[in-house]
Design an enzyme around this catalytic site. Structure first.
Site, PDB file in Angstrom:
ATOM      1  N   ASP A 152       0.827  -1.211   0.000  1.00  0.00           N
ATOM      2  CA  ASP A 152       0.000   0.000   0.000  1.00  0.00           C
ATOM      3  C   ASP A 152       0.867   1.268   0.000  1.00  0.00           C
ATOM      4  OD1 ASP A 152      -2.439   1.300  -0.048  1.00  0.00           O
ATOM      5  OD2 ASP A 152      -2.610   1.387   2.137  1.00  0.00           O
ATOM      6  N   GLY A 153       0.332   2.323  -0.596  1.00  0.00           N
ATOM      7  CA  GLY A 153       1.008   3.624  -0.559  1.00  0.00           C
ATOM      8  C   GLY A 153       1.608   4.069  -1.882  1.00  0.00           C
ATOM      9  N   GLY A 174       0.013   5.272  -4.619  1.00  0.00           N
ATOM     10  CA  GLY A 174      -0.588   6.519  -5.086  1.00  0.00           C
ATOM     11  C   GLY A 174      -0.031   7.711  -4.322  1.00  0.00           C
ATOM     12  N   ARG A 175       0.047   7.575  -2.993  1.00  0.00           N
ATOM     13  CA  ARG A 175       0.566   8.682  -2.166  1.00  0.00           C
ATOM     14  C   ARG A 175       2.028   8.959  -2.475  1.00  0.00           C
ATOM     15  NH1 ARG A 175      -0.827   6.172   3.301  1.00  0.00           N
ATOM     16  NH2 ARG A 175      -1.439   4.433   1.970  1.00  0.00           N
ATOM     17  N   SER A 194      -7.424  -5.558  -5.131  1.00  0.00           N
ATOM     18  CA  SER A 194      -8.474  -6.191  -4.334  1.00  0.00           C
ATOM     19  C   SER A 194      -9.822  -6.108  -5.042  1.00  0.00           C
ATOM     20  CB  SER A 194      -8.575  -5.504  -2.962  1.00  0.00           C
ATOM     21  OG  SER A 194      -9.193  -4.232  -3.103  1.00  0.00           O
ATOM     22  N   ASN A 236     -10.938  -2.699  -4.996  1.00  0.00           N
ATOM     23  CA  ASN A 236     -10.231  -1.768  -5.881  1.00  0.00           C
ATOM     24  C   ASN A 236     -10.931  -1.581  -7.235  1.00  0.00           C
ATOM     25  OD1 ASN A 236      -6.926  -2.839  -4.738  1.00  0.00           O
ATOM     26  ND2 ASN A 236      -8.180  -1.139  -3.999  1.00  0.00           N
ATOM     27  N   GLU A 282       1.679 -13.533  11.964  1.00  0.00           N
ATOM     28  CA  GLU A 282       2.230 -12.363  12.652  1.00  0.00           C
ATOM     29  C   GLU A 282       2.058 -11.170  11.707  1.00  0.00           C
ATOM     30  OE1 GLU A 282       3.303 -12.384  15.761  1.00  0.00           O
ATOM     31  OE2 GLU A 282       2.918 -14.530  15.896  1.00  0.00           O
TER      32      GLU A 282
HETATM   33  C1  IPE Z   1      -2.024   0.050  -3.231  1.00  0.00           C
HETATM   34  O1  IPE Z   1      -1.627   1.389  -3.490  1.00  0.00           O
HETATM   35  C2  IPE Z   1      -2.127  -0.740  -4.504  1.00  0.00           C
HETATM   36  C3  IPE Z   1      -3.486  -0.842  -5.025  1.00  0.00           C
HETATM   37  C4  IPE Z   1      -4.569  -0.503  -4.424  1.00  0.00           C
HETATM   38  C5  IPE Z   1      -3.611  -1.433  -6.321  1.00  0.00           C
HETATM   39  P1  IPE Z   1      -2.696   2.541  -3.445  1.00  0.00           P
HETATM   40  O2  IPE Z   1      -3.127   2.879  -4.826  1.00  0.00           O
HETATM   41  O3  IPE Z   1      -3.802   2.171  -2.519  1.00  0.00           O
HETATM   42  O4  IPE Z   1      -1.869   3.756  -2.862  1.00  0.00           O
HETATM   43  P2  IPE Z   1      -2.387   4.766  -1.762  1.00  0.00           P
HETATM   44  O5  IPE Z   1      -2.716   3.966  -0.545  1.00  0.00           O
HETATM   45  O6  IPE Z   1      -3.579   5.464  -2.322  1.00  0.00           O
HETATM   46  O7  IPE Z   1      -1.231   5.675  -1.553  1.00  0.00           O
HETATM   47  C1  IPE Z   2      -5.140  -2.729  -0.071  1.00  0.00           C
HETATM   48  O1  IPE Z   2      -4.908  -1.376  -0.283  1.00  0.00           O
HETATM   49  C2  IPE Z   2      -5.179  -3.447  -1.384  1.00  0.00           C
HETATM   50  C3  IPE Z   2      -3.892  -3.557  -2.080  1.00  0.00           C
HETATM   51  C4  IPE Z   2      -2.723  -3.221  -1.600  1.00  0.00           C
HETATM   52  C5  IPE Z   2      -3.976  -4.124  -3.384  1.00  0.00           C
HETATM   53  P1  IPE Z   2      -6.113  -0.336  -0.365  1.00  0.00           P
HETATM   54  O2  IPE Z   2      -5.494   1.002  -0.513  1.00  0.00           O
HETATM   55  O3  IPE Z   2      -7.081  -0.746  -1.397  1.00  0.00           O
HETATM   56  O4  IPE Z   2      -6.800  -0.520   1.059  1.00  0.00           O
HETATM   57  P2  IPE Z   2      -7.721   0.483   1.891  1.00  0.00           P
HETATM   58  O5  IPE Z   2      -8.782   1.004   0.951  1.00  0.00           O
HETATM   59  O6  IPE Z   2      -6.834   1.574   2.390  1.00  0.00           O
HETATM   60  O7  IPE Z   2      -8.259  -0.338   3.007  1.00  0.00           O
HETATM   61 MG    MG Z   3      -4.102   2.412  -0.499  1.00  0.00          MG
END
Ligand code: IPE
Ligand code: IPE
Ligand code: MG
Length: 217
Positions: free
Chosen positions: A11-12, A14-15, A56, A59, A185
């Site tokens: 995760d992260g 996009g940010r 997911s 998503n 864990e």
């Molecule tokens: C996680 O990165 C990957 C996917 C959801 C495909 P994000 O796209 O959720 O990135 P953030 O959390 O918005 O930074």
């Molecule tokens: C979880 O990230 C899914 C993936 C990393 C593919 P999300 O960014 O979709 O999760 P939420 O929306 O913050 O729970």
């Molecule tokens: Mg995310």
């Protein structure tokens, strides 16, 4: 003990891009670079399998350009990968079009006899759907022992999910391997996924090795 099977909630992305003034979609290609480094270290450490959460079921609610960017990065990986990992998928890969599904079939076939790390990619995957689908298959067969049920989960055949790592600062599973993670864990880091690397994996493994696993006993 080195974790036999690690789950990565990447995760992260996009940010990470937004923080650099880039479009969010630029984060996904960087995310793949981070993943390559992390997988190389996992293989070096003797981890048997890594399941990565790449898309997911929730998503699907993302804007089209984000979904397209993620699918494009992963499809290119599927077509070009030529290393020694065995690569498999779990989730509804057919929801992303024929060309993508074909690229999945292609990499699974090409790598099925590889002896390296097992990389399992969760794509169009959700833990709740997976549990419901496994339950349905058991109902259809008329057999519903714990063994039957577990054999019908997408993660069947993988080693026990010893450790789940989530980057990006959120402390939740977001539907990742809900059944399999019952006694995993959990390790959370604020690092955004594209900044994650082999040393971060080592830190997570070291933390895991210091945990006392009790399994209720
Ligand atoms: C996680 O990165 C990957 C996917 C959801 C495909 P994000 O796209 O959720 O990135 P953030 O959390 O918005 O930074
Ligand atoms: C979880 O990230 C899914 C993936 C990393 C593919 P999300 O960014 O979709 O999760 P939420 O929306 O913050 O729970
Ligand atoms: Mg995310």
């Amino acid at each position: 003990m080195i974790p036999r099977h690690i789950g990565l909630i990447m995760d992260g992305n996009g940010r990470w891009a937004q923080g650099r003034g880039l479009p969010r979609t630029d984060g996904y290609a960087e995310g793949l670079t981070a993943l390559r480094k992390t997988l190389a270290r996992a293989a070096e450490r003797g981890v048997q399998a890594v399941t990565v959460y790449a898309f997911s079921t929730e998503n699907f609610a993302r804007p089209d350009d984000e979904t397209t960017a993620i699918v494009s990065v992963v499809r290119t990986f599927n077509r070009r990968y030529d290393g020694d990992m065995k690569v498999t998928y779990m989730g509804d890969v057919y929801a992303f079009g024929e060309d993508f599904a074909d690229s999945v079939e292609d990499i699974e076939k090409r790598t099925e006899n590889n002896g390296g790390l097992h990389l399992n990619i969760a794509f169009g995957y959700g833990g709740r759907d997976d549990i419901i689908n496994a339950a349905k298959r058991c109902c259809d067969k008329g057999e519903f022992t714990r063994e039957d049920f577990e054999a019908n989960l997408s993660g069947a055949g993988l080693p026990p999910l010893d450790l789940v790592i989530r980057s990006g600062g959120e402390k939740r599973l977001s539907g990742f391997m809900l059944y399999e993670a019952a006694y995993s864990e959990l390790y959370f880091t604020d690092k955004l996924w594209p900044d994650f690397d082999g040393d971060d994996l080592d830190a997570a493994i070291a933390d895991f090795e210091g945990r006392q696993r009790k399994f209720g006993a």
